[in-house]
Design an enzyme around this catalytic site. Structure first.
Site, PDB file in Angstrom:
ATOM      1  N   HIS A  62       0.862  -1.190   0.000  1.00  6.98           N
ATOM      2  CA  HIS A  62       0.000   0.000   0.000  1.00  6.98           C
ATOM      3  C   HIS A  62       0.893   1.234   0.000  1.00  6.98           C
ATOM      4  CE1 HIS A  62      -3.954   1.953   1.241  1.00  6.98           C
ATOM      5  NE2 HIS A  62      -3.081   2.940   1.392  1.00  6.98           N
ATOM      6  N   GLY A  69      -2.912  12.795  -2.021  1.00 11.35           N
ATOM      7  CA  GLY A  69      -3.261  14.022  -1.316  1.00 11.35           C
ATOM      8  C   GLY A  69      -4.223  14.901  -2.076  1.00 11.35           C
ATOM      9  N   GLY A  70      -4.183  16.170  -1.739  1.00 10.81           N
ATOM     10  CA  GLY A  70      -5.068  17.142  -2.356  1.00 10.81           C
ATOM     11  C   GLY A  70      -6.261  17.519  -1.513  1.00 10.81           C
ATOM     12  N   THR A 100      -7.698   9.414  -2.469  1.00  4.23           N
ATOM     13  CA  THR A 100      -8.868  10.291  -2.552  1.00  4.23           C
ATOM     14  C   THR A 100      -9.058  10.847  -3.953  1.00  4.23           C
ATOM     15  OG1 THR A 100      -8.305  10.996  -0.299  1.00  4.23           O
ATOM     16  CG2 THR A 100     -10.009  12.245  -1.441  1.00  4.23           C
ATOM     17  N   HIS A 225      -5.658   0.221   7.351  1.00  7.52           N
ATOM     18  CA  HIS A 225      -5.705   1.332   8.318  1.00  7.52           C
ATOM     19  C   HIS A 225      -6.449   0.935   9.601  1.00  7.52           C
ATOM     20  CE1 HIS A 225      -4.343   3.350   4.812  1.00  7.52           C
ATOM     21  NE2 HIS A 225      -5.518   3.762   4.348  1.00  7.52           N
ATOM     22  N   ARG A 228      -6.203   2.762  13.198  1.00 10.82           N
ATOM     23  CA  ARG A 228      -6.425   4.201  13.210  1.00 10.82           C
ATOM     24  C   ARG A 228      -7.260   4.667  14.404  1.00 10.82           C
ATOM     25  NH1 ARG A 228      -8.113   5.814   7.931  1.00 10.82           N
ATOM     26  NH2 ARG A 228      -8.046   7.892   8.847  1.00 10.82           N
ATOM     27  N   ASP A 284       1.701   3.142   3.661  1.00 14.24           N
ATOM     28  CA  ASP A 284       0.896   4.261   3.133  1.00 14.24           C
ATOM     29  C   ASP A 284       1.813   5.408   2.717  1.00 14.24           C
ATOM     30  OD1 ASP A 284      -1.404   5.494   2.277  1.00 14.24           O
ATOM     31  OD2 ASP A 284      -2.145   6.029   4.256  1.00 14.24           O
ATOM     32  N   SER A 288      -1.164  11.305   1.638  1.00 11.17           N
ATOM     33  CA  SER A 288      -1.395  12.345   2.642  1.00 11.17           C
ATOM     34  C   SER A 288      -2.070  11.724   3.851  1.00 11.17           C
ATOM     35  CB  SER A 288      -2.278  13.458   2.075  1.00 11.17           C
ATOM     36  OG  SER A 288      -3.557  12.961   1.735  1.00 11.17           O
TER      37      SER A 288
END
Length: 388
Positions: A62, A69-70, A100, A225, A228, A284, A288
């Site tokens: 991953h 990002g963004g 994303t 994830h 988290r 990851d 971001s």
């Protein structure tokens, strides 16, 4: 050919002191002692492994190799990763993906970056798609991408339980999982649906529903994830106990009220007598890592780093786990789950992907596909546009 003499070998099981001979891109021979004829024999590069530890090269499943990002605007788009970002951190095989942003980042760009890194010296694969459902593809379907594009092994990262996802219905997820699985069956690939779990209220509930209401096997699903927050960490243990497989993110630390580091959650899993072969870890990196307030406003943005994989291995050992337990989620477990033949172990006939660590578990040498990429702690092979 490269001969590593008298090195402590983990396969990932401890094999004691061995010598390893590589020929072109394969491990050709492993023995306690290897000798060569004195005359008319090809040149062999010899590495003294007496004070070193050999482990398989890391598989990071991953990683945002062409940036991500963004969430905070165009200036928050993260940059692409360079070759030495990976090799200096022990990664010899990676699976790239979008996140994303499936608009300014696309599958064509991802595949191109994967091919560039492959040419520069490591092994690369890709997930097709991005957060949204219906997701972005190269052909007219996820199934088509997996069957027709050699680099693509499954779909991901598809977002659930996240305010940035497209809120796929139960039927949407089942259909996508079926498309991914059938693509894998036709092509002989893993056909895994790789799912991003966010901080949403439902946690892993959509995944439990998918298992309960469809015939998709656990082997075709990999949520990530899961360290988290306390909700998904607790659900992850329940999911593992019924036969599931999970991915833990090394880039997530003990931040906020309930996030856990990857070694912390992994240690809890092992104490429940769950097989480490149901767990993978990934960084990851390049993605971001935004933090939002309760109204969905961005308050902080950091970037995932590939260094967190080796940091997690060191932390696992510091916590009392064995070397074997510590490296399985980065080597033989992802190789087995993703159907990467000849990866993830140091065996004769396997790919010559290996790391030589010093006694402090720092990377002394890295060999990828039989080529020395890092030596004496420094890169000796650079990416096309990196400054040497």
């Amino acid at each position: 050919m490269i001969l590593i003499k008298n090195v402590e070998l983990f396969n990932p099981k401890s094999m004691g002191k061995k010598s390893i001979l590589t020929c072109f891109d394969k491990i050709s021979y492993i023995s306690k002692k290897i000798n060569f004829p004195s005359n008319n024999f090809p040149t062999v590069e010899i590495i003294d492994g007496d004070d070193l530890i050999a482990i398989p090269g890391l598989i990071d499943l991953h990683i945002h190799i062409n940036g991500a990002g963004g969430e905070g605007g165009f200036n928050n788009r993260t940059p692409e990763l360079n070759l030495t970002n990976l090799t200096l951190n022990g990664i010899t095989t990676c699976v790239g993906l979008l996140g994303t942003d499936g608009i300014t980042r696309n599958m064509g760009g991802l595949i191109a970056k994967a091919r560039a890194l492959e040419k520069e010296g490591i092994t690369t694969y890709c997930w097709t798609g991005c957060y949204s459902v219906p997701t972005r593809t190269l052909t007219d379907s996820v199934r088509g991408d997996i069957v027709l594009v050699d680099k693509i092994i499954g779909a991901g990262e598809i977002a659930v339980s996240d305010h940035r996802d497209s809120h796929p219905s139960e039927e949407d997820l089942i259909h996508l999982a079926c498309e991914t699985r059938i693509g894998g069956i036709i092509s002989g690939k893993c056909g895994v649906l790789h799912m991003h779990l966010g901080d949403g209220k439902k946690g892993m509930t959509p995944l439990f529903d998918l298992i309960d209401k469809s015939d998709i096997p656990f082997e075709n699903l990999l949520p990530t994830h899961l360290n988290r927050n306390s909700l998904v960490s607790k659900q992850a243990l329940e999911y593992l106990k019924i036969g599931g497989f999970i991915d833990i993110t090394t880039g997530i630390k003990n931040e906020g009220d309930t996030a856990q580091s990857a070694p912390e959650l992994y240690s809890k899993i092992l104490k429940e007598n769950i097989s480490p072969y149901h767990v993978t870890m990934s960084s990851d990196a390049g993605g971001s890592m935004p933090i939002f307030d309760d109204k969905g406003n961005l308050t902080k943005l950091t970037v995932g780093l590939p260094s967190t994989d080796m940091e997690s291995i060191r932390e696992c050992i510091k916590m009392g786990l064995s070397m074997e337990e510590s490296i399985i989620p980065f080597t033989s477990s992802p190789a087995k789950f993703l159907k990467f033949e000849h990866k993830g172990s140091l065996l004769e006939g396997y790919d010559a992907d290996l790391i030589l660590l010093d006694k402090k578990l720092n990377i002394h040498t890295l060999i990828s596909k039989g080529r020395i990429m890092v030596q004496n702690y420094k890169p000796v092979v650079y990416g096309t546009f990196e400054n040497s």
